[in-house]
Design an enzyme around this catalytic site. Sequence first.
Site, PDB file in Angstrom:
ATOM      1  N   THR B 145      77.131  24.318  14.828  1.00 25.59           N
ATOM      2  CA  THR B 145      76.954  23.056  14.106  1.00 25.59           C
ATOM      3  C   THR B 145      76.612  21.909  15.056  1.00 25.59           C
ATOM      4  O   THR B 145      77.335  21.665  16.025  1.00 25.59           O
ATOM      5  CB  THR B 145      78.263  22.722  13.359  1.00 25.59           C
ATOM      6  OG1 THR B 145      78.627  23.849  12.574  1.00 25.59           O
ATOM      7  CG2 THR B 145      78.085  21.502  12.471  1.00 25.59           C
ATOM      8  N   GLU B 146      75.519  21.224  14.759  1.00 24.68           N
ATOM      9  CA  GLU B 146      75.081  20.051  15.531  1.00 24.68           C
ATOM     10  C   GLU B 146      74.917  20.365  17.023  1.00 24.68           C
ATOM     11  O   GLU B 146      75.080  19.494  17.871  1.00 24.68           O
ATOM     12  CB  GLU B 146      76.063  18.879  15.344  1.00 24.68           C
ATOM     13  CG  GLU B 146      76.386  18.538  13.890  1.00 24.68           C
ATOM     14  CD  GLU B 146      75.221  17.889  13.140  1.00 24.68           C
ATOM     15  OE1 GLU B 146      74.195  17.584  13.786  1.00 24.68           O
ATOM     16  OE2 GLU B 146      75.347  17.707  11.917  1.00 24.68           O
TER      17      GLU B 146
END
Lengths: 430, 407
Positions: B145-146
């Site tokens: 994530t990210e």
Amino acid sequence: MANTLMLGWEFPPLFSGGLGVATYGMVKALSRNNSIRLIIPSASSIDLQNVNIVGLNKVNAEEINLERLRFDFSFLENVHQLPIAISPYHHVNENLETISKDEFELLVEGKATVSTIHHLFSGKEVYGRDIMHKVYVFSKLAEQIALNSEFDLIHAHDWVTYLAGIKIKQRTGKPLILHVHALETDRAGESTRNEIYGLEKNAMLLADKIIAVSQYTKNQIALHYGIDPSKISVVHNGIDQAKPERKRHQLKDKLVVFLGRLTNQKGPEFLLETARKVCTVYPRVKFVVAGTGDMFIHLLETSAYHKLGSKFIFTGFLSKEKANELLSMADVYFMPSVSEPFGLTALEAAQHQVPSVISNRSGAAEVIQSSLSADFWDTDKYANYIHALLRYNALSKELSARANEQLDSLTWNHASEKIEKIYHEILKNN
Amino acid sequence: MPSVCFYFQVHQPFRLKHYDCFKIGHDHFYEDEKSNKEILDRVSRKCYLPSNYTMLSLIDKHQGDFKIAYSLSGTVIEQMEKYRPDVLRSFQALTETGCVEFLSETYYHSLSFLYSKNEFVRQVKKHREKIKEHFNQEPTVFRNTELIYNNEIANFISIQGYKGIICEGVDHLLGYRNSNFIYHPPQNQNIKCLLKNYKLSDDIAFRFSNKGWDEWPLTAPKFANWVHQVAGNGETINLFMDYETFGEHQWPETGIFDFLAHAPSQILAHPDFDFKTPSEVIKKYEARGEYDAPNLTSWADIERDLSAWLGNSLQHDAMERIYALEKKVKETQDQNLIDCWAKLLTSDHFYYMCTKYWNDGDVHKYFSHYNSPHDAYINFMNVVTDLEHVLEMEEEKTEKLSIQSPM
């Protein structure tokens, strides 16, 4: 560096609302670089460097030249008994002092002596029922004093001094700055078009510059008084820097504090409605209502009707010390005002590390960006915010810490620098 | 022969509806179905469908020489299943060309690695199953994530069998080196790191339409020229960005689709350059050194750290409160309840609570439907409070049952 003739009304130790606190803080900060002659109705023994305070309660006979003054109160004949709603700061539970008619008659007949004047302005009530008479007498005397003074500009605080400001400007040609701490439309409702409104509007049209205590107030002036916004500057009030300590209270319930006069302007009915809603979702709470006003009985009776009697604590009017003590124990500060030009108490709450839920029709919502604000009528939103602050400690801590940081830039020195810039520009153009 | 490696992030969170304190204990449905559908419709119209069409034409035109990769979060796939199966089909059509690769990520686009390894593993597995189901692929490259990354994550994911991991090319970790080579984490040769070339990626993703930028307007030949300058000093140019760059962040009027349609042929005009998917890149190129990331990094903001999701006490509090429920939620074995809880782990909920640039009214505001980070926190916490309430009720139910049932 300007030579300022300042016209004030409230001044410590005699004040009723935020005007006295603001005037004092501002004069003190401005006096560092400017020499100020401050005319107020009633002066005590307060002494400030660079400030020459003239209180009409102890003015010298030479300064006012009473023999030549003629007073004419005929314009007030129809409004001897002013409706209470147009008085800016209500103290309904106190007996309003009435100046004896004789004193005014002496003034009209030209028989008044300087002691009549001293007596007229030495009452403890700063507004009162005869406020219009006082405003008129103040304007005539301030004009006389001004003619005997050296100054570059006139700086007048709130409607009570605007008449004097206009007269002095007309007699001397000096530029006039109006400082708006509150408007008649704040106190008596937006649709108000009474004598005070008229006085404010005329003064605004004649003034060279207007200083508003918030962007909100600036917008109100433009909207309700039809004044060109470019004539209005915003200078947020300062607050004395202090870091008071938190205190613990012995109650098991959390405390939501309301501090202010119980008048329509402060939104007490929204306080009640919000309290009712908060109690349904968070029963372990008490609402402490500190202040008094014409809505007190209504609030008391309605809270009882809703069976919320045990949820409310009415303290009546609190002294500064008591109010501070209350704030130091509060969990949430609540200010649902219908219209609040500045809202000093919300800043004081922030100093006491109390997070606040406030009406977005306020100057405080501009300067404390980390407060939770809502439309003054939106009691669902108020309740949701108060509930969150009571239940989620992280939010409470975060908001009060941020608010405290934001106060650091709200000093009187900072405000006075902005005012000095305005002085400078006005003097340049004149 | 350097390769250009495109990877696009496709994600939508399950946004929460307005959930005030009066709903706690009464309303156990938290999603804003209306706005989730509306936003998916809008992004599909502005980005997913036209971009997929452009990609399909490019693949067709270049006959296998243009390749790309996507990472679709589980939540966006679920939303497509529910509201826009046509968009899902258009992604499936891309898969069938053989030129499109899907990456592995956490199903709920969460920060679970930092809070619960169990939940992290569960989400990665759930996501693999979803990708297999719709695209018939078994990813070998992982993106967190990210692009949240450190050595520990790389090592952990390598034990899970992954051969590659996507991360930001952070300057101070690279030192004199650049992001155009493959690296490996310290003391671990089993996994390769693909580092984002943030300059060239952000030229497209952020600066493309910025008229104040001295390189504006960015044309396909100009961009291809910058890419070609890497020749001799790099093996892979990793262009990683949100898919919404095309049509949603950069509007069609900016010429972004024209740019997209022409950039590949301009890049391929140089005979030494080709396109590769992440798994092809790690197969082809050796790791040229260690990329040592002891601390967490990400692709967000200038700080490239976690402050967008964990930068203030509200975010920490919300994150801790929701992860604290994991055990109780899973003990219920109620799949609906577990899904409901897991949707609350999506990083976006915490991003909305970010206060660091709030006053400047920047990119964070653009991505949030809340008036303030405080409103975002309050809404989320009201939902969590209700979920806690639901779990208490479940517990009471089980306790009663266990009392009633004989030993």
